[in-house]
Scaffold this active site. Sequence first.
Site: not given
Length: 321
Positions: A136, A188
């Site tokens: 990765s 939010k």
Amino acid sequence: MQRKKWVALLIVLVVFAAGLCVEFVSGAYDELAESPGFSWDENIVSGSGTDKIVQLFVNGVISGEQNATGMPSMSELLSEQLRRVEEDENVKALVLRIDSPGGEVVATDELHTRILHLKQLRHIPVVVSMGSTAASGGYYLATTGDSIFANPNTLTGSLGVIFNLFNYSDAAKKLGVHQFAIKSGRFKDIGSPSRPLTDPERQIFQTLVNESYNKFVDVIVKGRNLSRQRVLEIADGRVYSGEQAKRLGLIDQFGDLEEATRYALSLSGSPEAMVVRYTDQLSISKLLLSMKQYWSNPDPLGLTRVLERNGSPKLLYQFMP
């Protein structure tokens, strides 16, 4: 009775001495922490002459966060070492030894950019040597190499992005625990662990993951000179052995660190060179800080760090089985 008095006096002296040690360590560390920059010893591994081949090591998870002892992050340390390479005209090649499962997207991309900047500025070859794992984000950094060496059994690949969210809503419901979010906007509290993830929220996160994934694909396309279609075929998150990676064009040659270093020398154009490594001189401050942490740490098990990690999800170029 006399013996008890002596024991009590001894205890008082020990406590007093411990207090002085804590005060000394705190003061000494604070003084060291104010010292700007980093310092390294340059250790010669082999070779001779004035030209240098520098070996830098990327070990462990790539992160921009300070470690548990409060010392600079891996990203900061490597950036400073790269700066030193950049400023040393005697450095004719760089060998990057990677033994890492990857890590944070931002920290990985910043290091990748830093290495490319070094290559552009100094025009020196960069050879990558993969250790046991270079997956990765570890592979993301490897794409900066002019050539990549690996062992046939190296674990690499895991080309992609992961974004983990911790959720305890089912357990909270069973326990009768409720969390109320008073928020200014619909999203939010996106990713809140106290309630299930909604489909619109999942799509928002997937968009972020896709953006980072496309950047990863672009890096491989450019660094390995592969077609985008070919990279999309192999960058599905699976891990590859070094043997498989060579067949796929993800690495160039089999070999260890020594062989990668010899190849770097051949690319440098220098007939001979010293192979050097940087060893940091922060050992004293590390010791002092470790002592300070030991005596004053209110969370010796590191539970706060675990909770903070779960509460602050990050985009990761990281192999996470």
